[in-house]
Scaffold this motif. Sequence first.
Motif, mmCIF file in Angstrom:
data_model
loop_
_atom_site.group_PDB
_atom_site.id
_atom_site.type_symbol
_atom_site.label_atom_id
_atom_site.label_comp_id
_atom_site.label_asym_id
_atom_site.label_seq_id
_atom_site.Cartn_x
_atom_site.Cartn_y
_atom_site.Cartn_z
ATOM 1 N N GLN A 100 0.850 -1.196 0.000
ATOM 2 C CA GLN A 100 0.000 0.000 0.000
ATOM 3 C C GLN A 100 0.879 1.236 0.000
ATOM 4 O O GLN A 100 1.073 1.904 1.017
ATOM 5 C CB GLN A 100 -0.958 -0.046 1.192
ATOM 6 N N ALA A 101 1.429 1.502 -1.164
ATOM 7 C CA ALA A 101 2.318 2.649 -1.344
ATOM 8 C C ALA A 101 2.292 3.027 -2.812
ATOM 9 O O ALA A 101 1.723 2.326 -3.642
ATOM 10 C CB ALA A 101 3.728 2.285 -0.912
ATOM 11 N N VAL A 102 2.954 4.117 -3.127
ATOM 12 C CA VAL A 102 2.960 4.601 -4.509
ATOM 13 C C VAL A 102 4.059 3.926 -5.330
ATOM 14 O O VAL A 102 3.857 3.543 -6.472
ATOM 15 C CB VAL A 102 3.147 6.136 -4.537
ATOM 16 N N ARG A 103 5.226 3.790 -4.708
ATOM 17 C CA ARG A 103 6.382 3.302 -5.449
ATOM 18 C C ARG A 103 6.302 1.802 -5.702
ATOM 19 O O ARG A 103 5.984 1.033 -4.790
ATOM 20 C CB ARG A 103 7.654 3.635 -4.669
ATOM 21 N N VAL A 104 6.595 1.391 -6.910
ATOM 22 C CA VAL A 104 6.681 -0.029 -7.237
ATOM 23 C C VAL A 104 7.995 -0.562 -6.669
ATOM 24 O O VAL A 104 9.041 0.065 -6.830
ATOM 25 C CB VAL A 104 6.632 -0.256 -8.756
ATOM 26 N N ALA A 105 7.945 -1.700 -6.005
ATOM 27 C CA ALA A 105 9.135 -2.240 -5.358
ATOM 28 C C ALA A 105 9.412 -3.655 -5.842
ATOM 29 O O ALA A 105 8.508 -4.348 -6.336
ATOM 30 C CB ALA A 105 8.957 -2.229 -3.841
ATOM 31 N N THR A 106 10.666 -4.079 -5.659
ATOM 32 C CA THR A 106 11.064 -5.385 -6.179
ATOM 33 C C THR A 106 11.715 -6.278 -5.132
ATOM 34 O O THR A 106 12.334 -7.287 -5.484
ATOM 35 C CB THR A 106 12.031 -5.209 -7.369
ATOM 36 N N THR A 107 11.611 -5.918 -3.862
ATOM 37 C CA THR A 107 12.190 -6.750 -2.810
ATOM 38 C C THR A 107 11.108 -7.220 -1.859
ATOM 39 O O THR A 107 10.112 -6.527 -1.632
ATOM 40 C CB THR A 107 13.271 -5.997 -2.029
ATOM 41 N N THR A 108 11.328 -8.381 -1.252
ATOM 42 C CA THR A 108 10.307 -8.958 -0.378
ATOM 43 C C THR A 108 10.022 -8.050 0.806
ATOM 44 O O THR A 108 8.874 -7.954 1.256
ATOM 45 C CB THR A 108 10.748 -10.335 0.131
ATOM 46 N N ARG A 109 11.034 -7.351 1.319
ATOM 47 C CA ARG A 109 10.828 -6.533 2.520
ATOM 48 C C ARG A 109 9.914 -5.335 2.274
ATOM 49 O O ARG A 109 9.390 -4.736 3.220
ATOM 50 C CB ARG A 109 12.159 -6.048 3.083
ATOM 51 N N ASP A 110 9.704 -4.986 1.008
ATOM 52 C CA ASP A 110 8.845 -3.844 0.689
ATOM 53 C C ASP A 110 7.366 -4.208 0.628
ATOM 54 O O ASP A 110 6.520 -3.336 0.475
ATOM 55 C CB ASP A 110 9.267 -3.226 -0.642
ATOM 56 N N TYR A 111 7.040 -5.478 0.700
ATOM 57 C CA TYR A 111 5.656 -5.934 0.638
ATOM 58 C C TYR A 111 5.244 -6.499 1.990
ATOM 59 O O TYR A 111 5.974 -7.298 2.575
ATOM 60 C CB TYR A 111 5.485 -6.995 -0.448
ATOM 61 N N ASN A 112 4.091 -6.081 2.480
ATOM 62 C CA ASN A 112 3.686 -6.511 3.811
ATOM 63 C C ASN A 112 2.450 -7.404 3.817
ATOM 64 O O ASN A 112 2.029 -7.867 4.884
ATOM 65 C CB ASN A 112 3.422 -5.291 4.707
ATOM 66 N N ILE A 113 1.896 -7.661 2.649
ATOM 67 C CA ILE A 113 0.717 -8.526 2.571
ATOM 68 C C ILE A 113 1.004 -9.610 1.539
ATOM 69 O O ILE A 113 1.391 -9.294 0.413
ATOM 70 C CB ILE A 113 -0.531 -7.721 2.170
ATOM 71 N N TRP A 114 0.783 -10.868 1.942
ATOM 72 C CA TRP A 114 1.146 -11.998 1.092
ATOM 73 C C TRP A 114 0.002 -13.000 0.997
ATOM 74 O O TRP A 114 -0.759 -13.186 1.940
ATOM 75 C CB TRP A 114 2.370 -12.713 1.664
ATOM 76 N N GLY A 115 -0.084 -13.646 -0.157
ATOM 77 C CA GLY A 115 -1.014 -14.750 -0.311
ATOM 78 C C GLY A 115 -0.385 -16.042 0.172
ATOM 79 O O GLY A 115 0.758 -16.055 0.655
ATOM 80 N N GLN A 116 -1.134 -17.128 0.022
ATOM 81 C CA GLN A 116 -0.671 -18.413 0.538
ATOM 82 C C GLN A 116 0.206 -19.164 -0.454
ATOM 83 O O GLN A 116 0.850 -20.149 -0.093
ATOM 84 C CB GLN A 116 -1.885 -19.295 0.913
ATOM 85 N N GLY A 117 0.221 -18.722 -1.700
ATOM 86 C CA GLY A 117 1.069 -19.326 -2.711
ATOM 87 C C GLY A 117 0.348 -20.374 -3.549
ATOM 88 O O GLY A 117 -0.623 -20.989 -3.100
ATOM 89 N N THR A 118 0.841 -20.568 -4.767
ATOM 90 C CA THR A 118 0.314 -21.603 -5.652
ATOM 91 C C THR A 118 1.500 -22.283 -6.333
ATOM 92 O O THR A 118 2.445 -21.626 -6.770
ATOM 93 C CB THR A 118 -0.670 -21.000 -6.681
ATOM 94 N N GLN A 119 1.461 -23.606 -6.387
ATOM 95 C CA GLN A 119 2.601 -24.379 -6.883
ATOM 96 C C GLN A 119 2.599 -24.443 -8.408
ATOM 97 O O GLN A 119 1.585 -24.789 -9.025
ATOM 98 C CB GLN A 119 2.554 -25.806 -6.322
ATOM 99 N N VAL A 120 3.756 -24.140 -8.968
ATOM 100 C CA VAL A 120 3.986 -24.314 -10.405
ATOM 101 C C VAL A 120 5.136 -25.309 -10.562
ATOM 102 O O VAL A 120 6.218 -25.079 -10.021
ATOM 103 C CB VAL A 120 4.333 -22.984 -11.091
ATOM 104 N N THR A 121 4.881 -26.370 -11.288
ATOM 105 C CA THR A 121 5.915 -27.370 -11.531
ATOM 106 C C THR A 121 6.060 -27.574 -13.033
ATOM 107 O O THR A 121 5.077 -27.814 -13.729
ATOM 108 C CB THR A 121 5.552 -28.713 -10.874
ATOM 109 N N VAL A 122 7.288 -27.421 -13.511
ATOM 110 C CA VAL A 122 7.578 -27.554 -14.932
ATOM 111 C C VAL A 122 8.535 -28.725 -15.117
ATOM 112 O O VAL A 122 9.657 -28.701 -14.598
ATOM 113 C CB VAL A 122 8.188 -26.270 -15.506
ATOM 114 N N SER A 123 8.102 -29.723 -15.833
ATOM 115 C CA SER A 123 8.957 -30.892 -16.060
ATOM 116 C C SER A 123 9.665 -30.779 -17.409
ATOM 117 O O SER A 123 9.152 -30.172 -18.345
ATOM 118 C CB SER A 123 8.126 -32.176 -16.016
#
Length: 124
Positions: A100-123
Amino acid sequence: QVQLVESGGDFVQAGAFLKLSCSVSGGTFSTIVMGWFRQALGKERQFVAAISWTGGTTYYADSVKGRFTISRSNAKNTVYLQMNSLKPEDTAVYYCAARQAVRVATTTRDYNIWGQGTQVTVSS
């Protein structure tokens, strides 16, 4: 309270494509910077892509540039990650993140809200 729910992960062959979705609830989506990160087994979580409020600014990790596309629909409160030409090294749990900020960020520490994740597997 902003909540994120990812979907779209799957098991695919190399060269295939997938489209991940992240549904956002509980906040003003149009003022939230969104990002996608991934974490392979035994490795640190790493940046994949991010997008500004309006969708006019996007950033990508070098490893996915030209193959992945991040987009958003503020009308549907959803952010997407189109993944083409998938490689075995793209295998990971993919997480949606919000900032919840203006600047686009690219590091994990800049994001404070996360989803639970979804698995992607490429064989191969």
